[in-house]
Design a protein around this motif. Sequence first.
Motif, mmCIF file in Angstrom:
data_model
loop_
_atom_site.group_PDB
_atom_site.id
_atom_site.type_symbol
_atom_site.label_atom_id
_atom_site.label_comp_id
_atom_site.label_asym_id
_atom_site.label_seq_id
_atom_site.Cartn_x
_atom_site.Cartn_y
_atom_site.Cartn_z
ATOM 1 N N UNK A 208 0.858 -1.192 0.000
ATOM 2 C CA UNK A 208 0.000 0.000 0.000
ATOM 3 C C UNK A 208 0.890 1.236 0.000
ATOM 4 N N UNK A 209 0.433 2.297 -0.668
ATOM 5 C CA UNK A 209 1.235 3.520 -0.646
ATOM 6 C C UNK A 209 1.096 4.225 0.698
ATOM 7 N N UNK A 210 1.983 5.182 0.938
ATOM 8 C CA UNK A 210 1.987 5.839 2.243
ATOM 9 C C UNK A 210 0.682 6.572 2.525
ATOM 10 N N UNK A 211 0.083 7.144 1.489
ATOM 11 C CA UNK A 211 -1.195 7.823 1.687
ATOM 12 C C UNK A 211 -2.282 6.865 2.140
ATOM 13 N N UNK A 212 -2.284 5.655 1.591
ATOM 14 C CA UNK A 212 -3.274 4.662 2.008
ATOM 15 C C UNK A 212 -3.069 4.272 3.472
ATOM 16 N N UNK A 213 -1.817 4.144 3.899
ATOM 17 C CA UNK A 213 -1.538 3.871 5.318
ATOM 18 C C UNK A 213 -2.107 4.989 6.199
ATOM 19 N N UNK A 214 -1.874 6.224 5.788
ATOM 20 C CA UNK A 214 -2.356 7.351 6.585
ATOM 21 C C UNK A 214 -3.878 7.356 6.673
ATOM 22 N N UNK A 215 -4.543 7.082 5.571
ATOM 23 C CA UNK A 215 -6.009 7.072 5.571
ATOM 24 C C UNK A 215 -6.547 5.944 6.455
ATOM 25 N N UNK A 216 -5.893 4.787 6.421
ATOM 26 C CA UNK A 216 -6.301 3.707 7.324
ATOM 27 C C UNK A 216 -6.180 4.154 8.780
ATOM 28 N N UNK A 217 -5.085 4.851 9.093
ATOM 29 C CA UNK A 217 -4.924 5.358 10.451
ATOM 30 C C UNK A 217 -6.005 6.354 10.824
ATOM 31 N N UNK A 218 -6.313 7.270 9.900
ATOM 32 C CA UNK A 218 -7.377 8.237 10.144
ATOM 33 C C UNK A 218 -8.703 7.538 10.438
ATOM 34 N N UNK A 219 -9.070 6.598 9.600
ATOM 35 C CA UNK A 219 -10.360 5.934 9.758
ATOM 36 C C UNK A 219 -10.397 5.090 11.018
#
Length: 394
Positions: A66-77
Motif C-alpha cells: 500500500x502507498x503511504x497515503x493509504x496507510x495514513x487514511x487507514x490510520x485516520x479511519x
Amino acid sequence: MREPGSAAVPTPRCGAPSARRAALADRFDPRRNALNAIRLALAVVVIVSHTWVLGGYGDEPQLGGANLGAWAVLGFFGLSGFLITGSRLRTSAGRYYLARALRIVPGFAVCLVVTAFVVAPVIAVLGTGGWDAASAATYVVRNAALYPYAPPGLVQPSIGAVLSGAPYPALNGSLWTLFWEAGCYLLVGVGVSLLPRRLLTPAVVAAFGATTALAAVLHALGQPGPAVLERPLQMVSAFMAGAVLLLLSHRLPLGAASGVSAVVLAGVVITGTAGPLAALPLTLLLLAASVVLPLARVGARRDLSYGVYVYGFAVQQLLVAAGLHRHVPPLVFVLVALVVVTPVAWASFVVVEAPAMRLARRGPVGRTAAAQPLVVDLREPALPVAVRTPQRER
C-alpha cells in the motif's frame, strides 16, 4: 471531527492494574494524549505520498503493498472509528448528527469554493490559463456531495484547462475520502439507535470481519479498479476496527495487545497485504502511541490537521503550476508545501471550523450513556482532525 475538549474517562478504581496489564480504557486519557500530533503527522504523510504523483516524480512510496497515503487514511479511519463510536454512545442522535455535520461540511464547502475561485485562477495565471467562472461554479456544485465515486460526468475533477500541463489532472484528489467518512458516521449513528446495547458489540465485530474479509478477497483476486470498491471497503473496515477497539477497550490489555499488533503488522508488511489487513493492528498501535508520547499539547488550542488534509493537495497543484517540481527533489517539495499549507490550515480552523464547532455546542443536549467503559466526547474529530486535549472546554 470535533471541537476543543475531550470527555472524561471513568474515575480510576482502587487497586488499578499495573501499566503492563492495564486495559486500553484504563490507559487512554481523552484529556491528555498524543492523538493531535499523530493525526497531524498522518496528514503530513498524505502530502508526502501525493508529492510523487503530483510532481511527476514517479509512483507513490509503497510499504506492504500500500502507498503511504493509504496507510495514513487507514490510520485516520481507525482512530475516527474509536472516537466517533464513543461519541455516539454518549450523546443523543440529534446532537451527534449535528456535530458531525458541522465538523465536516463547513470546512469542506469552503475548501471547494477556495479551490475553485482562488487556487484554480492562480494556477491558470501561472500555467496555460483555461479558467472560467462557469466551470468553477459547476466544480463546486458537482463536487458538493463529498466526492463520492459516481457515474462519469457527475463529479468534476478540474476546472476548464487549468491543469492541462500538470502530471495529475485533479485539483483536489484528497476530498473523496470524506464521503466514506460521512457514511461511516451514518452507519454508526443508525446502528447505535437501532440495535440493543447487548447486540452492538457483536454487530460491530461482524461488520469489521465481513468488510475485512471482502477487502482481502478482492486484494487476493487482484480486482481491477480497486479505488471503486476495494479502497472504500478498506476504509470502512478500518473505521469498524476502531469501533471494535472502543467497545472492547475495558477488556483489552494494552501492553500485550500492542506486542501482538506489532507482530501482526510486521507480517502484513512482509506479505504485502497492508491494504485489507493492517487497519486493526495499526489503529491499536496508534492508540498505544498516543498514551506514551509526550505530545499532548500539540494542537491543543488550534487543530490544523483537517485543514492540512483538505488543502494539501490543492496547494501542491499550485506549486506544480509554479514549476517547483522541476527544480527541487521530492522532499524539498514536501517542505515547501507544508510551509504554504500551514497558514491556510490555520485560517480554515480559526475562520471556519472553530465557529462551526461553537455552533454545534449550542445544539440540543443529549444524554450521557450510562456504564460505558470509555467515554469519548462527541466533539472528537473525524477523518483528518486531531484529538484536542485542553483541560477545559472553550
